[in-house]
Write an enzyme that holds these catalytic residues in place. Sequence first.
Site, PDB file in Angstrom:
ATOM      1  CE  LYS A 256      -1.374   2.195   3.685  1.00 34.30           C
ATOM      2  NZ  LYS A 256      -1.844   2.666   5.050  1.00 34.30           N
TER       3      LYS A 256
ATOM      4  CG  ASP B  41      -5.994   3.015   2.527  1.00 37.06           C
ATOM      5  OD1 ASP B  41      -7.160   3.275   2.718  1.00 37.06           O
ATOM      6  OD2 ASP B  41      -5.373   3.064   3.296  1.00 37.06           O
TER       7      ASP B  41
ATOM      8  CG  ASN C 246      -9.949   6.099   8.014  1.00 39.27           C
ATOM      9  OD1 ASN C 246      -9.312   7.302   8.414  1.00 39.27           O
ATOM     10  ND2 ASN C 246      -9.783   5.310   9.117  1.00 39.27           N
TER      11      ASN C 246
ATOM     12  N   GLY D  21      -5.147   7.418   5.078  1.00 39.64           N
ATOM     13  CA  GLY D  21      -4.294   8.484   5.863  1.00 39.64           C
ATOM     14  C   GLY D  21      -3.120   8.950   4.590  1.00 39.64           C
TER      15      GLY D  21
ATOM     16  CD  GLN E 193       0.473   8.502   6.784  1.00 39.53           C
ATOM     17  OE1 GLN E 193      -0.441   9.125   6.863  1.00 39.53           O
ATOM     18  NE2 GLN E 193       0.137   7.144   6.606  1.00 39.53           N
TER      19      GLN E 193
ATOM     20  CE  LYS F 115       0.397   4.936  12.327  1.00 39.90           C
ATOM     21  NZ  LYS F 115       1.106   5.314  11.222  1.00 39.90           N
ATOM     22  CD  GLU F 116      -5.628   3.326   9.200  1.00 39.22           C
ATOM     23  OE1 GLU F 116      -5.328   3.001   8.020  1.00 39.22           O
ATOM     24  OE2 GLU F 116      -4.915   3.450  10.114  1.00 39.22           O
TER      25      GLU F 116
ATOM     26  NE  ARG G 164      -1.469  -1.572   8.605  1.00 43.24           N
ATOM     27  CZ  ARG G 164      -1.500  -2.150   7.490  1.00 43.24           C
ATOM     28  NH1 ARG G 164      -1.679  -3.639   7.664  1.00 43.24           N
ATOM     29  NH2 ARG G 164      -0.901  -1.810   6.527  1.00 43.24           N
TER      30      ARG G 164
ATOM     31  CE  LYS H 267      -7.888   3.136   5.786  1.00 44.21           C
ATOM     32  NZ  LYS H 267      -6.367   3.331   5.476  1.00 44.21           N
TER      33      LYS H 267
END
Length: 421
Positions: A26, A53, A95, A97, A172, A324-325, A375, A400
């Site tokens: 990803k 994603d 969602n 990121g 990121q 995170k998510e 996750r 995702k």
Amino acid sequence: MMARSELRIIPPGKPLSGRAMPPGSKSITNRALLLAGLAEGRSVLTGALKSDDTLYMAEALRAMGVTIEEPDHTTFIVTSSGKLQPPAKPLFLGNAGTATRFLTAAAALVDGTVVVDGDAHMRKRPIGALVDALRSLGIEAVAETGCPPVTIKGTGRFGADRIRIDGGLSSQYVSALLMMAAGGERPVDVELTGEDIGALGYIDLTTTAMRAFGASVERTSPVTWRVEPTGYRATDFLIEPDASAATYLWAAEVLTGGAIDLGTPATEFSQPDARAYELISKFPHLPPVIDGSQMQDAVPTLAVLAAFNKTPVRFTGIANLRVKECDRVRALSTGLSGIRSGLGTEEGDDLIVASDPTLAGQNLSARIDTFADHRIAMSFALAGLKVSGITILDPDCVAKTFPAYWRVLASLGVTYADDGD
């Protein structure tokens, strides 16, 4: 396949063996998609991940004038003028990121207004530091809540020669600024501030991908990168399998005493989460303290694996998992303690797993709230390989990043009692 509200895993009672290919990375797929969109010409991305994603990223690029074809399940063909156009409406990124942060910075290179938005979960994830960094460059950017939506009014260029960003907040942010910097008018130094530096391995992924697309980027100090104003050129790019996804299969192998061939040796992964392989291979003798700062997406895998370790494990350096998510520290402690009271506890931002190898073989009814986090769903499935009664709520959230996850486990011999819709 119909949407499922829950999925109960039946322990296989035997070693899991066979061949199971993780999807494409990803992290690398979303970097390559953006860089191809910023490059003039035609790029062919092979081995790519097709998941929520990455498809959000592809749709956003299409909305900004990039042509993207998908001839098969692992290929994107990206054709671009090298300039992103203002989209007709806000970019909706769910969602995702990586896509949200990367496109927020890339929007600074657009001559016009870009609104970057996401779902209810994304609207709780901080982005203020990245917005502040853009504003320091003279770019008009607003995020009223410090989270998406973000409105960026670009002029198609920027002339700054230094960008400073707190490196401890999120790698990121740093990657987003590095990729944007190659579109500047002169060389740009991207400098990290603060006491902590985030997951440097992901920054290395970024600079490697940038160079593949023709950028000149050099690390000039432990906390500074110089990016030349080269822009990008189209190229063909092969994406390696996803190391974060591989951690679930490595853990399933050691938990069941199996032999799972992933097609790629752990030593050949360049992604930071591949570092987890060395730890996983030590099971059931994991070290008493695991610093998760440089392999954050592997922490849920390691935490559930630690539940069956011979001795307790403390996870440190994981404060960023709270943004995170979902709040993954809380989700992990909640899920673990749902299996056995006190199995997972929080101490500050640390997670302590009170390992109990006698859990294996027990029947312990536990309904795992995934908080719509892929996750959390995939890692707690590992508990279901050893404990009867593990039910994963909202199992389809794995789309995702690993849409085929449940099918891949089934191909290795895992069965399910589909108690949901």
